[in-house]
Write a protein that holds these residues in place. Structure first.
Motif, PDB file in Angstrom:
ATOM      1  N   HIS A 148      17.137  21.551  22.051  1.00 52.76           N
ATOM      2  CA  HIS A 148      17.377  22.254  22.350  1.00 52.76           C
ATOM      3  C   HIS A 148      16.822  21.296  24.316  1.00 52.76           C
ATOM      4  O   HIS A 148      16.125  20.368  24.213  1.00 52.76           O
ATOM      5  CB  HIS A 148      16.227  23.254  22.235  1.00 52.76           C
ATOM      6  CG  HIS A 148      15.080  23.205  22.794  1.00 52.76           C
ATOM      7  ND1 HIS A 148      14.055  22.658  21.078  1.00 52.76           N
ATOM      8  CD2 HIS A 148      13.218  23.071  23.052  1.00 52.76           C
ATOM      9  CE1 HIS A 148      12.681  22.142  22.116  1.00 52.76           C
ATOM     10  NE2 HIS A 148      13.023  22.760  22.307  1.00 52.76           N
ATOM     11  N   LYS A 166      24.532  27.176  28.408  1.00 51.78           N
ATOM     12  CA  LYS A 166      24.095  26.439  27.368  1.00 51.78           C
ATOM     13  C   LYS A 166      22.224  27.524  27.076  1.00 51.78           C
ATOM     14  O   LYS A 166      21.588  26.834  26.958  1.00 51.78           O
ATOM     15  CB  LYS A 166      23.363  24.846  27.500  1.00 51.78           C
ATOM     16  CG  LYS A 166      25.443  24.602  27.418  1.00 51.78           C
ATOM     17  CD  LYS A 166      25.367  22.873  27.691  1.00 51.78           C
ATOM     18  CE  LYS A 166      26.439  21.863  27.270  1.00 51.78           C
ATOM     19  NZ  LYS A 166      26.410  20.684  27.611  1.00 51.78           N
ATOM     20  N   ASP A 168      20.162  28.559  24.854  1.00 49.23           N
ATOM     21  CA  ASP A 168      19.707  28.042  24.541  1.00 49.23           C
ATOM     22  C   ASP A 168      18.604  26.619  24.923  1.00 49.23           C
ATOM     23  O   ASP A 168      18.069  25.262  24.625  1.00 49.23           O
ATOM     24  CB  ASP A 168      20.522  26.084  23.359  1.00 49.23           C
ATOM     25  CG  ASP A 168      20.885  26.310  22.350  1.00 49.23           C
ATOM     26  OD1 ASP A 168      20.962  28.095  22.014  1.00 49.23           O
ATOM     27  OD2 ASP A 168      22.468  26.436  22.372  1.00 49.23           O
ATOM     28  N   ALA A 203      16.184  31.044  26.721  1.00 57.25           N
ATOM     29  CA  ALA A 203      16.074  31.445  25.683  1.00 57.25           C
ATOM     30  C   ALA A 203      14.592  32.172  25.217  1.00 57.25           C
ATOM     31  O   ALA A 203      14.101  32.663  25.154  1.00 57.25           O
ATOM     32  CB  ALA A 203      15.958  30.672  24.745  1.00 57.25           C
TER      33      ALA A 203
END
Length: 346
Positions: free
Chosen positions: A17, A67, A70, A105
């Motif tokens: 990550h 993205k 994440d 996230a």
């Protein structure tokens, strides 16, 4: 403020990550630890404003797009929960709208063990903080006192338990080679950290930087930094230990950057420190198996395709060392996990 990728140990079932990191240098630290010069470590001179936080988040949203889910927004560098409450809330408020289903996230912070309580954790939870890293450094009270940390090992235990009770991911950071710390002290710290069951760990060899108390001790001959060779030996052993405990070591060694290198005085700094440690692990594992074959016997070492360079070592040092005993070739085998080695006859 910059974007940096934190890469967990490459182990089956683990997901890489990224962090978009915002550095808050020194703000919130109640004292000056012996080793600390955050401006040299992070490269950040000024504390960020809420507007700057929004700008970083917006830029990340535009660049990372899908993205982003994440990716965590990370406030690093200082003791985030010890900064002035209004300022802390203003930074969290600026980031809040960028966290969620189509955004980050969550938010990751670093702070001191003695700057955690239930009130703070309740606030952090409301602002989508889902990972907290504690600057533990050592679990030896004598070492903590000598390095002016201002907290005890029991403070670490208490804070870690509270964070986990709030179902927030726990990360712990340790340092090796601190003033008045021994090799065994560092090993014992790693064991005490593992007993707290963090999800992640960071290991930082102590580097002597200009403008620190440690620099004065070093210049007076009262502190001897660990050599690079010894530090690699110790930290590779610790990396193996945490891997065996299924704890991700998400950083090993300080992030290489110009400000750090400019402030460097002494100590085991290397821009590819983790690679040195991982290479040593592969060398040990290969030697153990190669010793079972006669000298001069041609052999093939198989490792995961992504690990070929680590097996070969920096500047092929591992391969050259092994070739002194046996003709060696290194080949990929994608059935092998990281740190797994298989040696066979050619």
């Amino acid at each position: 403020m910059s974007e940096s990728r934190t890469v967990p140990a490459e182990k089956k079932g683990r997901i890489k990550h990224a962090n978009v990191s915002i550095f808050v240098p020194h703000v919130g630290c109640p004292n000056q630890c012996s080793f600390c010069n955050q401006r040299k470590i992070s490269g950040a001179e000024q504390a960020p404003t809420p507007q700057q936080v929004r700008e970083v988040c917006q830029k990340a949203a535009e660049l990372r797009k899908e993205k982003l889910r994440d990716t965590q927004l990370a406030f690093f560098g200082g003791s985030f929960t010890a900064i002035e409450r209004g300022y802390m809330l203003s930074l969290l408020e600026a980031a809040k709208s960028f966290v969620g289903e189509d955004g980050f996230a969550g938010i990751r912070i670093s702070t001191r063990p003695d700057a955690i309580n239930e009130e703070i954790l309740t606030i952090l939870k409301e602002y989508h903080v889902n990972a907290i890293e504690l600057g533990v450094q050592s679990m030896n009270d004598r070492v903590l006192l000598a390095n002016k940390r201002g907290h005890t090992a029991q403070d670490v235990v208490k804070a870690a338990e509270m964070i986990q009770d709030f179902q927030i991911e726990l990360g712990l950071q340790m340092m090796t080679g601190l003033y008045q710390s021994t090799w065994q002290d560092d090993v014992d710290t790693a064991k005490a950290i593992a007993a707290l069951h963090p999800k992640t760990v960071r290991i930082y060899p102590t580097i002597t930087l200009e403008g620190t108390d440690l620099a004065a001790l070093y210049q007076q001959g009262l502190y001897q930094p660990m050599s690079l060779e010894d530090s690699v030996k110790l930290c590779s052993d610790l990396l193996e230990f945490f891997e065996e405990q299924n704890i991700q070591v998400i950083r090993l060694g300080l992030h290489a950057q110009e400000s750090l290198e400019q402030g460097y005085l002494a100590g085991p700094y290397h821009p590819a420190f983790r690679e040195l440690c991982e290479g040593r692990i592969y060398l040990k594992k290969a030697l153990l198996q190669i010793s079972q074959f006669p000298e001069k016997t041609p052999l093939t070492i198989y490792v995961n395709p992504k690990e070929l360079s680590k097996m070969a070592g920096q500047n092929r040092c591992n391969l050259n060392y092994l070739k002194q005993r046996n003709p060696i070739k290194i080949k990929p085998d994608d059935s092998l996990e990281a740190f797994c080695v298989r040696v066979e006859l050619v």
